[in-house]
Structure formats: C-alpha cells, structure tokens
Design a protein around this motif. Structure first.
Motif, short mmCIF file in Angstrom:
data_model
loop_
_atom_site.label_atom_id
_atom_site.label_comp_id
_atom_site.label_asym_id
_atom_site.label_seq_id
_atom_site.Cartn_x
_atom_site.Cartn_y
_atom_site.Cartn_z
N LYS A 1 -12.55 0.86 -31.56
CA LYS A 1 -11.56 -0.07 -31.01
C LYS A 1 -12.26 -1.23 -30.32
O LYS A 1 -13.41 -1.13 -29.88
CB LYS A 1 -10.65 0.64 -30.01
N TYR A 2 -11.51 -2.33 -30.20
CA TYR A 2 -12.00 -3.50 -29.49
C TYR A 2 -11.17 -3.71 -28.23
O TYR A 2 -9.99 -4.07 -28.32
CB TYR A 2 -11.91 -4.74 -30.38
N PRO A 3 -11.74 -3.43 -27.05
CA PRO A 3 -10.97 -3.58 -25.81
C PRO A 3 -10.48 -5.02 -25.64
O PRO A 3 -11.29 -5.94 -25.47
CB PRO A 3 -11.98 -3.20 -24.72
N PRO A 4 -9.17 -5.25 -25.67
CA PRO A 4 -8.65 -6.63 -25.54
C PRO A 4 -8.88 -7.18 -24.14
O PRO A 4 -8.47 -6.57 -23.16
CB PRO A 4 -7.16 -6.47 -25.82
N PRO A 5 -9.55 -8.32 -24.01
CA PRO A 5 -9.82 -8.89 -22.69
C PRO A 5 -8.58 -9.06 -21.84
O PRO A 5 -8.62 -8.83 -20.62
CB PRO A 5 -10.48 -10.23 -23.02
N LEU A 6 -7.47 -9.46 -22.44
CA LEU A 6 -6.26 -9.70 -21.66
C LEU A 6 -5.63 -8.42 -21.11
O LEU A 6 -4.84 -8.46 -20.16
CB LEU A 6 -5.22 -10.44 -22.49
N LEU A 7 -6.00 -7.27 -21.68
CA LEU A 7 -5.47 -5.99 -21.19
C LEU A 7 -6.48 -5.25 -20.33
O LEU A 7 -6.09 -4.36 -19.56
CB LEU A 7 -5.04 -5.10 -22.35
N THR A 8 -7.74 -5.57 -20.48
CA THR A 8 -8.78 -4.82 -19.77
C THR A 8 -9.44 -5.60 -18.64
O THR A 8 -10.24 -5.03 -17.90
CB THR A 8 -9.88 -4.36 -20.75
N ALA A 9 -9.12 -6.87 -18.51
CA ALA A 9 -9.72 -7.68 -17.42
C ALA A 9 -9.28 -7.13 -16.07
O ALA A 9 -8.11 -6.83 -15.86
CB ALA A 9 -9.30 -9.14 -17.56
N GLU A 10 -10.22 -7.01 -15.17
CA GLU A 10 -9.90 -6.48 -13.84
C GLU A 10 -9.37 -7.58 -12.93
O GLU A 10 -9.74 -8.71 -13.05
CB GLU A 10 -11.17 -5.86 -13.22
#
Length: 340
Positions: free
Chosen positions: A331-340
């Motif tokens: 999988k590719y962690p989506p930046p918009l969902l995984t950004a802290e």
C-alpha cells in the motif's frame, strides 16, 4: 440503492385518449420499459457496490473513521413506485431484500446472494426494527425502513459476528457474517439523466447517467474515489464550519476558494485511494481528459473546480510521489490521510 426510479413516460393523458386495447398494449410496453430500467439500475448498483467495497477495504489502514463493511447493499420494496413490477424484476418476496453483494466481501463469503429476502438480524425481525429517531425522521417516508434496517445491521456488524435470517427460493436459512472495519462510507446510484456525483459526508452518490458513461471500472473508481475522498477528509464539516455558501453565490469570493481547495484535495487523494484498492490511477487521467474534452463547459469551468488539464496535472504530481515511494505492505500511505 436508495434512489427512486423516475416515473414511467406513459402519461395519463395518453392513456385516457386511447381505447381499452391500446391502453393494455401501452401498459405492457410501460411495464417492459420499467423492468429493463430496474434491471439496468441494479447492474449499476452492483458495479458501484463492488467498487466502493474495494476502495473502503483497500484503504482501511489509513482511515480514522471506520465501520464494519460487509459489502452488501439492501433495498426496500417501498422505494419503488410500481411495486408489482419491482417484485417481478428484482425478485422481491418480502419487504427488504439484497440488491448487491460485492465479490470477495464478507457478505459473499457468508453465502449471501442478490435477491435474498432479509427476515431478521441477530434474531430481530426487520419489521420490528424501530423506524424512528432524529436521523431516520429526516429520510423520506419510503426510505425510513431501509435506513433503520441499515443502521441496525451496521450496529450488529460492529459488535462482531452477525446472524442473518434470509429467505431464498421459499427456503428459510441462517447465514453468519463477520465483517472487519474499513473506511466508513456508503455508496448509491441515483436515477437521473444528468451526469454527476456527490458526497454528503456519509454517502457517495453517482447518477445513473454518469455511471453509464464510464468505459471501465477503473474510470468508475476514479470518480467514486474522488467523492470518497471528500467524505474521508470531512470536507462537508469543514465547509459548514466556514459558513460556505453552496448555492449560486458559492461560485464567487471566499466560498468559491474554500470549495475549490476541497476539490483539489479530493483530486490529490483519489489516485492514492485507487492504487490501494488495486485500480489503475492512470484511469483518472483518461477519464477526465475524455470528459473534459467532450463536456468542458458547465461544472468543469466553474470557479470551484480546476479545468480538466489542471486536474490532470494534479493526478500526475501525486502519481509521481507514489512512484518515488516504497510501498508498505503493498500500500501507499496517502499523505492527506497520514500527515500528523
């Protein structure tokens, strides 16, 4: 499916103007047309249900708002203006039935099939499920029962293994579903001659005309992923908190800019959602290029949306980020969902 079928084109004035034999012939033609329309909508619902299930399960690791997702779509005979024709076309025997079952879903693993009549959820008969409460009361009367049944099923699935009593071909049986959590969202086809798609925070809706326009499931997934992105990023809540005008005046000033920012985010996230669900992100470029060239006016020219060429640039930028990234468990962690 929660959308109502549009009324038949058989007008009362035409019926009154014809002799009895002609009326009977017209009634037959109308029934045949309605049957075909219902079957066509069922096929679209089945495609959308399958695509939606892949998107929510494929991106489950990155969603903070989750719900048990069985991959089953229910409908209520009360949704249909001509219930006799709907029973014939869609296989209803009772009131609540299975419209679609997504391939490789928990519902499919349990043995559930389209056309099964739902009798009870964990022993509670569907007719005994209370169709009230603030959320249910907001639904049109014909949809309150199915909304209540869906809510009850969601609650049951969220607690673990769920037993469904169904009727199939006159035989009563029990099936057990164990549905893991996935991204929280529903999906529905709405019957309309207009091409469009929308998200209200909980449900992704695609019009039948839009669904028929796609050349492949990958193109279909491109639009569904965009709308799902709106839900996952809670764009409706954000815009409401900013007092954004979604009407005519929303095309101007701060409201337009704020809506446009959510559209940009949804475009960027959509290709990540597609890739994680096993769809080809390049289909987003193919679809919006074709759609933009053929229908470049209207919403694609609105101040709240980038024109199609700019949207394609956004897709390319995000796919370049994915290409430079090492997948995590495929999988590719989506930046918009995984950004802290």
């Amino acid at each position: 499916m929660t959308g109502m079928i549009r009324p038949s084109l058989c007008l009362l004035a035409l019926v009154l103007a014809q002799p009895l034999a002609a009326q009977e012939q017209s009634d037959s033609a109308c029934d045949s047309g309605t049957i075909l329309a219902l079957k066509g909508l069922q096929l679209l619902d089945q495609r959308l249900n399958a695509i939606g299930q892949r998107l929510v399960t494929g991106n489950a690791p990155y969603c903070t708002d989750t719900a048990a997702q069985a991959g089953v779509l229910l409908h209520d005979i009360e949704q249909y203006p001509d219930q006799a024709v709907a029973r014939f076309a869609l296989g209803f025997d009772g009131r609540i039935a299975v419209m679609a079952v997504a391939p490789d879903s928990p519902a499919a693993a349990a043995g559930l099939l389209p056309g099964d009549d739902l009798l009870a959820i964990d022993g509670q008969r569907v007719e005994d499920i209370p169709a009230n409460g603030p959320a249910i009361a907001k639904e049109p009367e014909a949809y309150r029962r199915i909304a209540a049944v869906n809510s009850q099923l969601d609650r049951a699935l969220g607690q673990g293994q769920t037993t469904l009593d169904i009727m199939r071909g006159g035989e009563r049986m029990q099936l057990v579903i164990d549905a893991p959590p996935a991204c929280a969202s529903r999906f529905q086809i709405t019957a309309s001659e207009d091409r469009g798609a929308s998200a209200d925070g909980k449900i992704v809706s695609v019009t039948s005309a839009m669904a028929e326009y796609f050349l492949s499931d990958d193109e279909f997934a491109a639009v569904v992923a965009h709308e799902l992105a709106h839900n996952l990023l809670e764009h409706r809540d954000r815009l409401d908190a900013q007092d954004v005008n979604r009407g005519f005046f929303g095309q101007f000033g701060k409201s337009a800019g704020r809506i446009r920012s959510t559209e940009i985010e949804a475009d960027r996230l959509s290709v990540w959602l597609m890739a994680n669900a096993g769809y080809d992100p390049q289909a987003a470029i193919r679809f919006w290029t074709r759609y933009g060239q053929e229908h470049g006016k209207g919403i694609l020219s609105a101040s709240t949306h980038y024109r199609w060429k700019k949207r394609v640039e956004l897709f390319e930028e995000e796919m370049a980020k994915m290409a430079a990234m090492e997948a995590v468990d495929g999988k590719y962690p989506p930046p918009l969902l995984t950004a802290e």
